[in-house]
Scaffold this active site. Structure first.
Site, PDB file in Angstrom:
ATOM      1  N   LYS A   1       0.849  -1.191   0.000  1.00  0.00           N
ATOM      2  CA  LYS A   1       0.000   0.000   0.000  1.00  0.00           C
ATOM      3  C   LYS A   1       0.888   1.245   0.000  1.00  0.00           C
ATOM      4  CE  LYS A   1      -3.935   1.807   2.737  1.00  0.00           C
ATOM      5  NZ  LYS A   1      -4.767   1.567   3.938  1.00  0.00           N
TER       6      LYS A   1
ATOM      7  N   SER B   1      -9.701   1.762   3.161  1.00  0.00           N
ATOM      8  CA  SER B   1      -8.823   2.489   2.272  1.00  0.00           C
ATOM      9  C   SER B   1      -7.820   1.629   1.501  1.00  0.00           C
ATOM     10  CB  SER B   1      -8.045   3.512   3.091  1.00  0.00           C
ATOM     11  OG  SER B   1      -7.162   2.862   3.997  1.00  0.00           O
TER      12      SER B   1
ATOM     13  N   SER C   1      -9.709  -0.669   7.319  1.00  0.00           N
ATOM     14  CA  SER C   1      -9.145  -0.451   5.985  1.00  0.00           C
ATOM     15  C   SER C   1      -8.490  -1.661   5.327  1.00  0.00           C
ATOM     16  CB  SER C   1      -8.147   0.709   6.011  1.00  0.00           C
ATOM     17  OG  SER C   1      -8.831   1.932   6.022  1.00  0.00           O
TER      18      SER C   1
END
Lengths: 520, 492, 96
Positions: A79, A154, A178
């Site tokens: 990420k 997210s 997330s």
């Protein structure tokens, strides 16, 4: 069997046995990315050349009989809020579009030491603030199961790239769901470890007391493999727990005996869609069939979790994001234009004889900050900074921030009590499957309420996992949420593995893969 | 000084940099004077994703300071973020302590400036925090922008806040002097104002008596930008008078106007108002989530207390009691630091004369240290050897002038007393020989003898001159003593 | 719940520059969110200690040892405006 059918554990087995080479695995991964990512948009950047070079090196070392790391030759996606030395780390924000950290996050150092191959950085909601990856300023990610829907967030890119079989392993971060929420919405497995289990050093902070890095993969077994590498005490993170890391990848296959599973009435009630409800109830039956004892537990303060969470998370975020001011790194507004604008404002005020307003007019420095931040941050980030600044400001601190910290303790105490009765608490990850892109983007409160089932875990610092447990009538994945007491990742992984031994939801592939595979 | 028609009320906020090797949250060096931005790392630059880890030594030094200031040490203290924007504050917040500082309460006894005993200045709190970097502006060079150096960012700072117990600018200076001495002794800080390792802000207002026996308080002003202890004294003297005049003019009392910040202008020797933004005072403190609280046990406190060593006030008392020194002498010696005190004590113990040791230590030894820019540890004459020299002076073998020559030679050539006397060719006059000489002089100067007998001891002076002509090696003081002794023997 | 004037004050505190339209929208959105958060008022938190850290550790320290700093060029590499030695910003004078 195609390489994309193989899990990380299976690939690792074949690599070790010399049946495939790391370059083949990487080449396959990059092919998948080339083929599907133009549609899915999971990656912000792909390190093609470097990944190949690294794979070749690993193959060479293997052929020389050298000892290799635990993930040797496996492609991993990271990420883009996790710092990679010498490679941009953007947090999907205009603010950090050109930021190149001169250091690796501890998890990156661990991945490199384990000989994992970092193939690229994945998309996210800007600074991990969002539940749909739509607040990314640098790209759009869609759900591989239906490209008109959100992948969740997210860690939307992190989940989507596993779902579309671009990489076997992916690293995300979870502040209020997330990792688990996009895992659920994309039909993959994702684990949020106990707060302090994985070092946060190098994870760009959103809400420091809630953030935690964790693995996403097709199976619990693969998550165990990755978690074993990510986890462990780090002297660079004062909140890191000084506890040894169990050999998750070995123990994950051991079935649990006498498992006690708890469920919460409110999690299976109003607001949960019928398909989700049915899937969760079915999943509970699966555990029963595996010999687990199922009983009801109470989390009386769970209904306050969203309010508590957003006050605490935004308060911390407002402070954590203060450093983005255009001075030491990151975006800065066009200074000339800014100064000209300020001069014009001053001129107008002077002309109008507004001396008080003139006095209040920003200095050049303050205006530089304000314009830089106005241009560098997107709407959701600004909203949260405003909310957090307000909650911490004089006169409101006690009513919002302090109140939230107290409710946070009550939420934690609820869990402590429930875990005296059961080993894990099961429930849905989300109230509904993935919604359409754009559906909630203009209704922040609705977006926040979608986090209802996941934020409590972070407030209490607990580990939790999301595993595929069914599909809606329109073919969207549904996730099962398992939460456990602190440091009980092993219990979660073993319970999830047991479940995945007798179900095949996690093996389902998005139709996109087969459709396009036929087309090519 | 004429009696002022008001009482001055001063409270100080002192920041001192701690003498740690590395910064508070990272391993960058804290050494002063490095080229800009060469002592920084991702942590003290506040780059995204980095985390602070507390320097153990900094916490220990804070606790030691608290113990020495008679504070209550918190068994549980935590860290907070103080949020504000400034370009030399790279994270946009300062890690500090808000509601649970590491030390609370306490006091420091300060020798009163007019030497009338001690004044007790109470301490409100002592807490640990990180320093900011430096902003540099060079308007003269025609630059419209500022340059930022982050070398100092993250250096451990101790903030010491006093009660408004200080009653004069001189007392403020005395407090700072005593505090600096204490922190030097503790090796907590070098308290060098020029290098910024000690910084002071002062809150000052006046209590002006009214006819009904009450008083009115003037608005409190915070004075900043004072770069030496002398500047503190001058700035506060100026500010007190300014406030009095302002009060006479406006009649403003405490609470009538918002608290003002004024900066001391060293060149102009006056304070000027500084712009203060109202909103900047909303610091939005909240617990630092990246750091965990600190707990201190009784055993740990005791261990740190053991490490304090003898503190200046105690040493001063000991010097006065053991060696019969006065306030001034004991002050001068204590002010030189622990090593000098040890040197002095050995000197005094060995030569057996505290007053004499104090004179030599303060005049000859200190002057040499100052002239050559040495510390006492670099001084080539050991206390034992210097004591040997002092014994010779006491016994009359050497007069003070010669002893000084010997001392100078010892310093320059790292010689012993004997070696120096030999190299300098100082011939010591035998006592019998000296008595013989004195007897002869008295015999040939009956007029002088008569004068002395009539009470004019000073008349002996002329005999000393004659003695020196006959034998340049004689000790004049000794000649005087023997002559007087012989005359007295004659009379009785 | 929250006024436009308050929003503008918070925006200065947060160093954000909002257009009038943005301020208006922020007032409405934050108003709705804060209204939802008033849900917490129904919880009795008397005698409840605040919980700031999910894991309640204490006394985590590093030793006072110097480690190498960043090379200056590396330190300044990401700066949007700099010279050979320093970060550069609009004049800070006049600010407190």
């Amino acid at each position: 069997m195609s390489l994309s059918e193989l899990t990380a554990s299976q690939l690792l087995q074949q690599l070790r046995e010399g049946r495939i080479k790391a370059v083949e695995v990487v080449a396959h991964s990059l092919r998948q990315i080339d083929q599907y990512d133009p549609t899915v948009g999971a990656f912000l950047r792909v390190n093609r050349d470097h990944a190949f070079a690294q794979a070749e090196e690993i193959d060479r070392r293997r052929s020389r009989g050298e000892k290799l790391g635990k993930l040797a030759g496996l492609p991993v996606a990271v990420k883009d809020n996790i710092c990679t030395q010498g490679e941009p780390t953007t947090c999907a924000s205009r603010m950090l579009k050109r930021f190149v950290p001169p250091y690796d996050a501890t998890v990156i150092a661990r991945l490199k030491a384990a000989d994992a191959i970092i193939v690229g950085k994945t998309n996210l909601d800007e600074f991990a603030m969002g539940g749909s990856t739509e607040t990314s300023a640098l790209g759009r990610t869609c759900n591989p199961w239906d490209v008109t829907r959100i992948p969740g967030g997210s860690s939307g890119g992190a989940a989507a790239c596993v779902a579309a079989r671009m990489v076997p392993l992916s690293v995300g971060s979870d502040t209020g769901g997330s990792i688990r929420q996009p895992a659920a919405l994309c039909g993959v497995t994702g684990l949020k470890p106990t707060y302090g289990r994985v070092s946060r050093f190098g994870l760009v902070a959103f809400a420091s007391s809630l953030d935690q890095i964790g693995p996403l993969a097709q199976t619990a077994e693969d998550c165990a493999l990755l978690l074993e590498v990510l986890a462990g005490h780090d002297p660079k993170d004062a909140t890191s727990i000084p506890q040894p890391v169990p050999p998750f990848s070995e123990t994950v296959r051991q079935p649990l005996e006498g498992l006690r599973v708890g469920w919460v009435r409110e999690h299976l009630g109003e607001g949960v869609s019928p398909s989700v409800l049915a899937a969760i109830q079915e999943a509970i039956k699966v555990f029963q069939s595996l010999g687990a004892k199922v009983e009801e537990v109470e989390l009386p303060h769970a209904r306050y979790a969203v309010a508590t969470y957003y006050i605490i998370a935004c308060s911390e975020a407002s402070s954590n994001l203060a450093r983005y001011d255009g001075v030491h790194y990151g975006y800065r507004t066009d200074e000339k234009a800014m100064l000209a604008e300020l001069a014009e404002e001053r001129r107008v005020l002077q002309q109008q004889g507004k001396s008080e307003a003139l006095e209040d007019l920003d200095t050049a420095l303050v205006r530089m900050y304000r314009k830089t931040r106005a241009e560098g941050f997107g709407a959701e980030v600004k909203r949260r900074i405003m909310l957090g600044t307000y909650a911490l400001s004089a006169g409101y601190y006690d009513a919002y921030y302090l109140k939230a910290l107290k409710v946070r303790r009550l939420i934690r105490q609820d869990y402590d009590k429930a875990f005296q009765k059961v080993h894990v608490i099961v429930g849905p990850v989300t109230p509904t499957p993935a919604f359409a892109l754009g559906e909630k983007i203009n209704d922040p409160l609705a977006m926040y309420l979608f986090d209802l089932f996941t934020v409590g875990t972070n407030l209490a610092g607990l580990p939790a996992i999301s595993i595929p447990c069914g599909f809606s009538e329109d073919g969207m994945p549904i996730g099962l949420h398992l939460q456990a007491p602190p440091l009980e990742e092993e219990t979660l992984l073993r319970a999830a593995h047991m479940f995945q031994q007798v179900t095949d939801w996690h093996r389902r592939r998005p139709p996109l893969l087969d459709r396009q595979a036929v087309a090519t | 000084m004429a009696e002022q028609p008001y009482t001055i009320v001063i409270g100080l906020e002192v920041h001192v940099q701690l003498l740690t090797e590395s910064k508070l949250f990272c391993g960058c060096s804290t050494k002063f004077g490095a080229p800009p931005n060469t002592q920084t790392c991702p942590i003290c630059i506040g780059m995204p994703g980095v985390l602070p880890v507390m320097n153990r030594r900094a916490v220990e030094l804070a606790v030691k300071t608290g113990l020495a200031l008679n504070c209550e040490i918190a068994r549980f203290s935590k860290w907070d973020r103080k949020n504000y924007y400034y370009p030399d504050l790279p994270k946009g917040f300062q890690i500090s302590q808000y509601d649970l500082p590491i030390c609370r309460g306490g006091y420091l006894d300060v020798p009163s400036p007019n030497r009338e005993g001690m004044r007790r200045i109470r301490i409100i709190r002592v807490h640990l925090e990180e320093d900011a970097g430096k902003s540099m502006h060079d308007e003269k060079a025609g630059r419209a922008d500022s340059r930022i150096d982050l070398n100092r960012a993250g250096t451990p700072l101790l903030e010491i806040v006093t009660q408004p117990d200080i009653r004069s600018p001189a007392e403020a200076k005395a407090f700072l002097t005593e505090l600096k001495l204490l922190l030097n002794y503790l090796e907590v800080s070098d308290c060098n104002m020029q290098e910024g390792s000690l910084r002071v802000d002062a809150n000052i207002n006046l209590h002006i008596p009214t006819e009904d026996g009450q008083y009115v308080a003037t608005p409190i002003v915070e004075v900043k930008n004072m770069n030496s202890f002398r500047a503190v004294e001058r700035a506060l003297t100026y500010e007190a008078q300014r406030q009095y005049e302002a009060f006479l003019e406006t009649g403003h009392r405490l609470g009538d106007v918002p608290k003002q910040t004024r900066g001391w202008d060293e060149d102009a020797q006056l304070t000027r108002p500084q712009r203060s933004k109202e909103e900047s005072s909303d610091y939005r403190y909240f617990p630092e989530p990246d750091l965990v609280p600190v707990t201190v046990t009784d055993a740990e406190l005791e261990a740190l207390r053991q490490q304090l060593g003898e503190l200046p006030a105690d040493i001063r008392r000991r010097l006065q009691e053991t060696y019969h020194l006065n306030d001034y002498d004991s002050d001068v010696i204590v002010n030189q630091g622990r090593a000098f005190v040890d040197y002095f004590c050995q000197l005094a113990d060995t030569c057996g004369d505290g007053k004499m040791a104090a004179n030599w230590a303060q005049q000859d030894v200190l002057r040499t240290l100052n002239e050559r820019d040495w510390t006492i540890t670099q001084f080539p004459i050991s206390a034992a050897e210097l004591a040997r020299l002092l014994c010779r002076v006491k016994s009359g073998e050497l007069d003070t002038a010669k002893a000084r020559m010997v001392f100078g030679h010892m310093v320059d050539h790292q010689a012993t007393v004997d070696e120096a006397i030999q190299s300098l060719g100082i011939v010591q006059v035998d006592e019998t020989e000296l008595r013989q000489l004195c007897a002869e002089l008295l015999a040939s100067n009956p007029k002088v003898v008569a004068e002395v007998k009539s009470g004019k001891d000073k008349a002996i002076g002329s005999l000393v001159g004659q003695a020196k002509k006959r034998n340049p090696h004689v000790n004049p003081a000794r000649v005087k003593e023997i002559c007087l002794e012989l005359i007295r023997q004659e009379t009785t | 719940m929250i006024s436009l004037a308050e929003i503008e004050k918070v925006a200065v505190l947060a160093r954000l520059l909002l257009t009038p339209a943005e301020s208006q929208q922020m007032t409405e959105q934050l108003g709705k969110i804060l209204e939802y958060m008033s849900l917490l008022n129904e919880v009795n938190t008397e005698n409840v200690e605040p919980l700031a850290h999910a894991v309640e550790l204490t006394n985590v320290f590093r030793e006072d040892r110097v480690t190498p700093s960043l090379d200056r060029e590396m330190a300044l590499a990401n700066a949007p405006h700099r010279d050979e030695e320093c970060y550069r910003v609009p004049a800070v004078l006049g600010e407190v």
